[in-house]
Motif scaffolding. Structure first.
Motif, mmCIF file in Angstrom:
data_model
loop_
_atom_site.group_PDB
_atom_site.id
_atom_site.type_symbol
_atom_site.label_atom_id
_atom_site.label_comp_id
_atom_site.label_asym_id
_atom_site.label_seq_id
_atom_site.Cartn_x
_atom_site.Cartn_y
_atom_site.Cartn_z
ATOM 1 N N ILE A 239 -88.274 -18.182 50.812
ATOM 2 C CA ILE A 239 -89.816 -17.545 51.050
ATOM 3 C C ILE A 239 -89.878 -16.499 49.852
ATOM 4 N N LEU A 240 -88.901 -15.738 49.651
ATOM 5 C CA LEU A 240 -89.110 -14.649 48.536
ATOM 6 C C LEU A 240 -89.213 -15.409 47.144
ATOM 7 N N GLN A 241 -88.625 -16.342 46.932
ATOM 8 C CA GLN A 241 -88.798 -17.127 45.618
ATOM 9 C C GLN A 241 -90.098 -17.822 45.483
ATOM 10 N N PHE A 242 -90.500 -18.317 46.823
ATOM 11 C CA PHE A 242 -92.133 -18.800 46.551
ATOM 12 C C PHE A 242 -92.897 -17.859 46.413
ATOM 13 N N THR A 243 -93.225 -16.722 46.807
ATOM 14 C CA THR A 243 -94.001 -15.752 46.552
ATOM 15 C C THR A 243 -94.057 -15.440 45.129
ATOM 16 N N ARG A 244 -92.773 -15.337 44.607
ATOM 17 C CA ARG A 244 -92.766 -14.817 43.266
ATOM 18 C C ARG A 244 -93.070 -15.879 41.969
ATOM 19 N N ALA A 315 -95.401 -24.148 52.618
ATOM 20 C CA ALA A 315 -94.878 -24.680 51.268
ATOM 21 C C ALA A 315 -93.200 -24.484 51.236
ATOM 22 N N VAL A 316 -92.572 -23.661 52.236
ATOM 23 C CA VAL A 316 -90.960 -23.595 51.900
ATOM 24 C C VAL A 316 -90.674 -24.335 53.359
ATOM 25 N N PRO A 317 -89.753 -25.349 52.811
ATOM 26 C CA PRO A 317 -89.022 -26.280 53.817
ATOM 27 C C PRO A 317 -88.003 -25.535 54.972
ATOM 28 N N VAL A 318 -88.124 -25.941 55.947
ATOM 29 C CA VAL A 318 -87.353 -25.443 57.083
ATOM 30 C C VAL A 318 -85.886 -25.967 56.985
ATOM 31 N N PRO A 319 -84.848 -25.088 57.071
ATOM 32 C CA PRO A 319 -83.414 -25.651 56.947
ATOM 33 C C PRO A 319 -82.972 -26.288 58.100
#
Length: 319
Positions: A239-244, A315-319
């Motif tokens: 999630i952090l990486q996606f926003t960056r 946008a972020v896949p769920v583990p």
């Protein structure tokens, strides 16, 4: 979700019962806002500061006072105005002629729960008085560092930025709030009860404390013991990486935001009666933990609360 989970999945029943009592008592006064109340309690159990943004008159100040009563905390309220000075928040040293020395008179920030009411009606200089207090839980006056009470929470309310007489909070201060929530208008059925019932402030004044300082410390300790497996940590990191990386945002979430997101997820899991985090816990707190830290990369500026949540979670896949 991959990874092994601990075999013990139920927290100490008396502590779990206490949190449900707090939520039930709060829900009897702040009507129709169960999700927002749960977020607010999770924020405080995670040792975070809370920002409540909404229109005047929807119960922001009442909620802050109510939480102080329920948690048994020493409470002070600071009304932020355009002429507020940092010394009005922190305190001031006054010269005593009899003793021939300066004596420090603590300001209202020296309380366990501080309500910074309408924080964005004060100038940036006055707002900055809370920066050190919120991050370090201490203040420095005349070169001397003075610790704040333990626990120490700031609950700030702010009016929408389009209203007259408001100053935007700088990103450095917004990042110090673990969560930002909104209350909104109550559902019609609950508003009818509100109109026909007793004054909410009188109900708050009669509300006894449900927790003690020791109870609160134990609950905060339980939050730190909640397990986050490797897939959950990877989910938060993604999630952090996606926003960056996303072009939708001017800048991404900070490392402090990531630490707060995981801590808030643990608190949410504890309130759900678990000692481990699942993806749904992270998803439940993402909007409150992220929205105030992100600025849109287009002319729209800050994005809509629901839009940010939907964008990130899709946008972020769920583990």
């Amino acid at each position: 979700m991959k990874g092994s989970l601990p075999t013990t999945i139920h927290p100490d029943p008396p502590q779990a019962n206490l949190t449900e009592q707090v939520l039930a008592a709060a829900g009897a006064i702040i009507l129709g806002k169960e999700h927002a109340l749960r977020l607010a309690l999770a924020c405080l159990l995670a040792r975070g500061h809370l920002l409540i943004e909404d229109l005047p008159g929807v119960g922001k100040t009442t909620l802050a006072h109510l939480l102080a009563r329920l948690l048994g905390l020493q409470y002070s309220r600071i009304q932020f105005t355009s002429d507020l000075l940092p010394a009005d928040v922190i305190g001031v040293s006054v010269y005593e002629r009899d003793n021939e020395r300066f004596r420090f008179h603590p300001g209202p920030v020296f309380s366990q729960l501080v309500l910074a009411d309408e924080i964005n009606r004060a100038t940036p200089k006055a707002q900055s008085a809370l920066l050190e207090a919120m991050e370090e839980r201490q203040v420095t006056v005349d070169g001397e560092t003075r610790p704040l009470p333990d626990p120490f929470f700031v609950i700030a309310t702010q009016n929408p930025s389009y209203q007259i007489g408001t100053y935007p909070l700088p990103e450095s201060q917004l990042d110090r709030f673990l969560m930002r929530i909104r209350l909104g208008y109550p559902p019609a059925a609950q508003e009818k009860v509100l109109l026909a019932g007793e004054d909410r402030r009188a109900m708050v004044e009669r509300q006894p404390a449900i927790l003690t300082a020791a109870d609160l410390a134990r609950l905060q300790g339980l939050v730190s013991q909640v397990t986050a497996t490797a897939p959950i940590i990877d989910y938060c990191l993604a999630i952090l990486q996606f926003t960056r990386r996303s072009e939708r945002f001017v800048h991404g979430l900070s490392p402090r935001a990531g630490v707060g997101l995981l801590r808030a997820s643990k608190a949410w899991a504890l309130l759900a009666g678990r000692t481990y985090v699942i993806p749904e816990d992270v998803q439940a707190v993402v909007p409150a933990c992220c929205i105030h830290r992100l600025v849109g990369g287009d002319a729209a500026g800050r994005l809509d609360h629901d839009e940010v949540a939907a964008l990130i979670l899709a946008a972020v896949p769920v583990p």
